[in-house]
Enzyme design. Sequence first.
Site, mmCIF file in Angstrom:
data_model
loop_
_atom_site.group_PDB
_atom_site.id
_atom_site.type_symbol
_atom_site.label_atom_id
_atom_site.label_comp_id
_atom_site.label_asym_id
_atom_site.label_seq_id
_atom_site.Cartn_x
_atom_site.Cartn_y
_atom_site.Cartn_z
ATOM 1 C CG ASP A 1 7.384 1.912 1.830
ATOM 2 O OD1 ASP A 1 7.253 0.877 1.148
ATOM 3 O OD2 ASP A 1 6.841 2.994 1.554
ATOM 4 C CG HIS B 1 4.008 1.623 -0.147
ATOM 5 N ND1 HIS B 1 4.994 2.546 -0.428
ATOM 6 C CD2 HIS B 1 3.154 1.660 -1.212
ATOM 7 C CE1 HIS B 1 4.757 3.103 -1.602
ATOM 8 N NE2 HIS B 1 3.635 2.591 -2.089
ATOM 9 C CB SER C 1 2.742 5.441 -3.980
ATOM 10 O OG SER C 1 3.384 4.260 -4.421
#
Length: 403
Positions: A334, A367, A237
Amino acid sequence: MNQRRAAGSTGVAYIRWLLRARPADYMLALSVAGGSLPVVGKHLKPLGGVTAIGVWGARHASDFLSATAKDLLTPGINEVRRRDRASTQEVSVAALRGIVSPDDLAVEWPAPERTPPVCGALRHRRYVHRRRVLYGDDPAQLLDVWRRKDMPTKPAPVLIFVPGGAWVHGSRAIQGYAVLSRLAAQGWVCLSIDYRVAPHHRWPRHILDVKTAIAWARANVDKFGGDRNFIAVAGCSAGGHLSALAGLTANDPQYQAELPEGSDTSVDAVVGIYGRYDWEDRSTPERARFVDFLERVVVQRTIDRHPEVFRDASPIQRVTRNAPPFLVIHGSRDCVIPVEQARSFVERLRAVSRSQVGYLELPGAGHGFDLLDGARTGPTAHAIALFLNQVHRSRAQFAKEVI
């Protein structure tokens, strides 16, 4: 006269901020301004972090809810998910083919696990060798050293892991454990770092801390059995963004003015896991919301008045022919950082860089899959280890040929 102009510019900027500020902006400003106050400062400081996370969450809530609703309304979604998870090894092998040797790809891969990886955190942490090692002058610049007890006699390759957290949370706790433990078991020395974050530390403090950690490793990791001549960096991330930017800005004076002269911040390989690689593009509603978040919380400057700050912080704009080898990993579903970020970045890398570029797109993954999805996390960590071991072997072989 110059002082009057400076004061006037400051006043205009302050008025402009007041006119566009929202309630969350006032809370962030209160936390930052009050954080250094005696007695009450320590109580006001957490307010900034909570508010920053709230601002980030508000910008992604609609995308998350929309994706969830779409899943619930999709016929046979459970079968689709099962099939996507079952394909993890297959797509990983395909992504590494031509980079990793066929013999290495043919070894047994980890079996999928049913329990979320976060539940096995303690099991992974058996490889933590030393906790809370300072890598800089600030008390917040801490790292954990991961390694086997029975280290090989020759210096071991090194991985620095940079955690995610939307640039407002930079803690090494929980994140990256599957990769760290797998590499440590194979004889690597791994460094899992903390770094300072917004709103109390605005950009570029984040990347300055990462650079400091790299320079520290180049100078000191041999004390823990590591090879100072081979340092890889990985992150997820926001950590994926920071790792990519660090890899593409080796020894850039812009990001290491605080380091001693001669410090080496180059890295030998990069792994970006569901990272954000473009801080400029506002062509979609999602990207426009992200840039607004950067302006208000992370950078605390506007892109219209300081475009160079956002451009310089975008890994996609920093790609050169001399980029180190990259492995980019992203989930196709995601909804926090859409997969198009990874696809565009990989396209740019492959068009410009002379080094190997691997791209692993996981069907159906979202994610933070490495924290919640046991079916994907083990095989993905194995793929990362295969890639990094191959880069290390290639580098060692090249060194022998040069000698």
